[in-house]
Design a protein around this motif. Structure first.
Motif, PDB file in Angstrom:
ATOM      1  N   CYS A   1      -9.252  50.176  19.065  1.00 27.77           N
ATOM      2  CA  CYS A   1     -10.384  51.517  18.954  1.00 27.77           C
ATOM      3  C   CYS A   1     -10.990  51.378  21.004  1.00 27.77           C
ATOM      4  CB  CYS A   1     -11.520  51.562  18.472  1.00 27.77           C
ATOM      5  SG  CYS A   1     -12.667  50.007  18.475  1.00 27.77           S
TER       6      CYS A   1
ATOM      7  N   SER B   1     -10.857  44.393  23.314  1.00 29.70           N
ATOM      8  CA  SER B   1     -10.591  45.198  22.911  1.00 29.70           C
ATOM      9  C   SER B   1     -11.860  44.722  21.461  1.00 29.70           C
ATOM     10  CB  SER B   1      -9.834  45.052  21.932  1.00 29.70           C
ATOM     11  OG  SER B   1      -8.457  45.338  22.653  1.00 29.70           O
TER      12      SER B   1
ATOM     13  N   ARG C   1      -3.038  49.900  20.922  1.00 26.91           N
ATOM     14  CA  ARG C   1      -2.633  49.793  19.247  1.00 26.91           C
ATOM     15  C   ARG C   1      -2.131  48.170  18.870  1.00 26.91           C
ATOM     16  NH1 ARG C   1       0.030  53.681  16.489  1.00 26.91           N
ATOM     17  NH2 ARG C   1       0.157  52.020  14.715  1.00 26.91           N
TER      18      ARG C   1
ATOM     19  N   ARG D   1      -8.898  52.906  24.542  1.00 22.85           N
ATOM     20  CA  ARG D   1      -7.868  53.139  25.226  1.00 22.85           C
ATOM     21  C   ARG D   1      -7.671  53.085  26.584  1.00 22.85           C
ATOM     22  NH1 ARG D   1      -8.572  57.745  26.126  1.00 22.85           N
ATOM     23  NH2 ARG D   1     -10.784  58.279  25.257  1.00 22.85           N
TER      24      ARG D   1
ATOM     25  N   SER E   1     -13.920  53.535  24.473  1.00 23.72           N
ATOM     26  CA  SER E   1     -14.270  53.679  22.892  1.00 23.72           C
ATOM     27  C   SER E   1     -14.252  54.529  23.326  1.00 23.72           C
ATOM     28  CB  SER E   1     -14.794  52.658  22.428  1.00 23.72           C
ATOM     29  OG  SER E   1     -16.167  52.654  23.048  1.00 23.72           O
TER      30      SER E   1
ATOM     31  N   GLU F   1      -3.955  54.532  23.499  1.00 21.47           N
ATOM     32  CA  GLU F   1      -4.683  54.025  22.914  1.00 21.47           C
ATOM     33  C   GLU F   1      -3.438  52.244  22.583  1.00 21.47           C
ATOM     34  OE1 GLU F   1      -6.050  53.706  17.805  1.00 21.47           O
ATOM     35  OE2 GLU F   1      -4.533  55.147  19.033  1.00 21.47           O
TER      36      GLU F   1
END
Lengths: 339, 339
Positions: free
Chosen positions: B2, B132, B195, B4, B186, B193
């Motif tokens: 979540c 992350s 992933r 970016r 977030s 993004e």
């Protein structure tokens, strides 16, 4: 938070070195021993260096492997069960590879993420912080946390303690080497739950209270000392910061001061720890301290305290651990609760 | 996932140093320059050391501060917006305090968690992995990620390159200094993004392909070289590991090989990178490489590639970045997608 502590393991190099042993090695007298007793209070420490020859006889990887093996054994887990490793140290064996990977290799652990945090006294709590974040997602169930320090490469057994500055003299008696480890799990079950982890940089505009250098090929002939401490600043700030961290944790969790059953205070020295415990004022809390017997060994300290705590924490009980890093001033704390 | 990527920033010390500049500094001839061109391919690099005087003229904190300032500016954020910092480096300015905290201080950032990972070529991806995980919880919205390396303390401008071993000779032309940073969020909004992030130790029973030492007070007079590489092992394992990582990311995400729009390959050297790109075989991917102009500067590389990527990645596009650390062998990769 969704992490529980399944077990803790610890490792120390060789035999305990009493203050009298140090006095003999460095040719210091009985007066000096009394000074150590009254101003520092640490009775013994463990060093990864042979006091007679000056040779380093344990690496950080050696001690980390021993502590991690004990922690995994305590949790009845094997290498394949570990989903990630988070290690903290101020004194890696090399700049590369990170010591965590050497330890992983020796344990037979492979194919997983490993992280090594560069940090001092707050490193163990920082490692718990990262481990908790990893366990908060759905990728990891079991995280091995390790903390270790070996200052042997900077420990000069030929130093003339009658000539070094008092602030430097302290380093020869205050510090020690060692390693600790703990297994954290996101699965339901036994072991105290990590209810809160906090690490906060508190250095804005403040000079570092502790600097530890490394030498390179080019600058290694420089005469400057590898370690520098500002003990006045440490004595001034560490107790206050420890108090702030306990207050923050209590407020976070809605715990009353007299609900704390166990207190794991900062372990700078016996004398400093006593002063801090008084200030923290948790009247019902049993103090869990280890510094008198193992010295201030930095990143491992919390694991020694935890191992002792896990042995006696039963039923519903609350524990708070606090560590303050004076290098660039980091407040850190951990709140645990058993069911 | 979540997170970016809102922005990237980079910093290099001084002016580019061409291979001819190095030849002049070390008294090497035209034949040597041709050898560098054909076997390594790196045209220029940036060094935090003055080639004439040997003096270090930029610290890691200097470069990290510049890169972080640019990244925060690019995201239109200020110091108060940052909820945590994760930095990666193999070459911290000191063992304590961690350089991340010196940078935070200069940026006016305080009261938040900061983490510094000890790592080499895979460090930037490891920092993204920790960032992350932090952003996956509800405590953090904005994480500043920094990667930097400064090898100045080991860079001896007085070395006689006619006498050093070929494997050591390479170090004088292959590596460079620099720093990079990125802002991760977030919150929903623009920017690609993250992933997937993967970092995997792959060292079981395998000797380190790269060792970088630090010297202490006691062992600093030792004659041993500070850096040691096994280039045969690196040439053998890095391309294969890079291929494995791309395959793992594609399988994780269900992406087809020809869906990859941008490929950010490992940046060991121009010649090695070309070989790896061929092996990775992503036919539709545009290669984003920086090593020819800035040299292999370790932890910052990914940020230079990202900065270039962010400039041109528009509409729906997929990008894969791969970094392989040869120290104790870590495979790492990042998959990004823009909407």
């Amino acid at each position: 938070m969704c992490a529980r502590i399944l077990s803790a393991g610890t490792a120390l190099p060789g035999e305990p070195i009493g203050t009298a042993d140090l006095a003999e090695c460095f040719g210091m007298n009985a007066l000096w021993q009394q000074w150590v007793d009254s101003f520092i209070g640490t009775r013994s420490r463990y060093l990864a260096v042979d006091l007679r020859t000056g040779r380093q006889n344990y690496t950080l990887a050696d001690l980390g492997e021993l502590a991690a093996t004990e922690a995994l054994g305590g949790a009845r887990l094997s290498a394949e069960d570990v989903d990630a490793i988070v290690m903290a140290t101020a004194t890696p064996d090399e700049l590369m590879p990170a010591t965590v990977n050497v330890i992983a290799d020796r344990l037979g652990i492979d194919g997983i993420p490993t992280f090594q945090l560069q940090s001092g006294c707050s490193g163990a709590v920082q490692a718990f912080d990262v481990a908790s974040a990893l366990l908060g997602g759905d990728r990891y169930r079991t995280v091995l946390v390790i903390g270790g320090d070996v200052i042997a490469r900077h420990y000069d057994v030929t130093a003339d303690l009658n000539k070094v500055q008092p602030s430097e003299l302290v380093n020869f008696v205050l510090f020690g080497d060692g390693a600790g480890a703990a297994v954290l799990s996101s699965e339901p079950g036994g072991g105290p739950e990590v209810r809160a982890v906090r690490t906060e940089l508190t250095g804005l505009g403040r000079e570092p209270g502790q600097v530890l250098r490394w030498f390179g090929l080019v600058d290694r002939a420089e005469a400057s000392a590898p370690a520098r401490e500002d003990y006045k600043a440490i004595e001034e700030h560490v107790p206050r910061m420890a108090k702030e961290m306990v207050d923050e944790l209590l407020e976070d969790l809605g715990w009353a001061r007299d609900e704390v059953d166990y207190l794991l205070p900062p372990q700078l020295s016996v004398v400093m720890t006593q002063k801090i415990v008084e200030l923290l004022d948790c009247p019902a809390a049993r103090e869990v301290s280890v510094v008198a017997d193992i010295g201030n060994n930095g990143n491992p300290l919390l694991f020694f305290q935890l191992k002792s705590l896990l042995d006696e924490m039963t039923g519903n009980a609350k524990a708070i651990a606090v560590a303050i890093e004076s290098s660039k001033w980091i407040k850190s704390g951990l709140a645990l609760e058993s069911a």
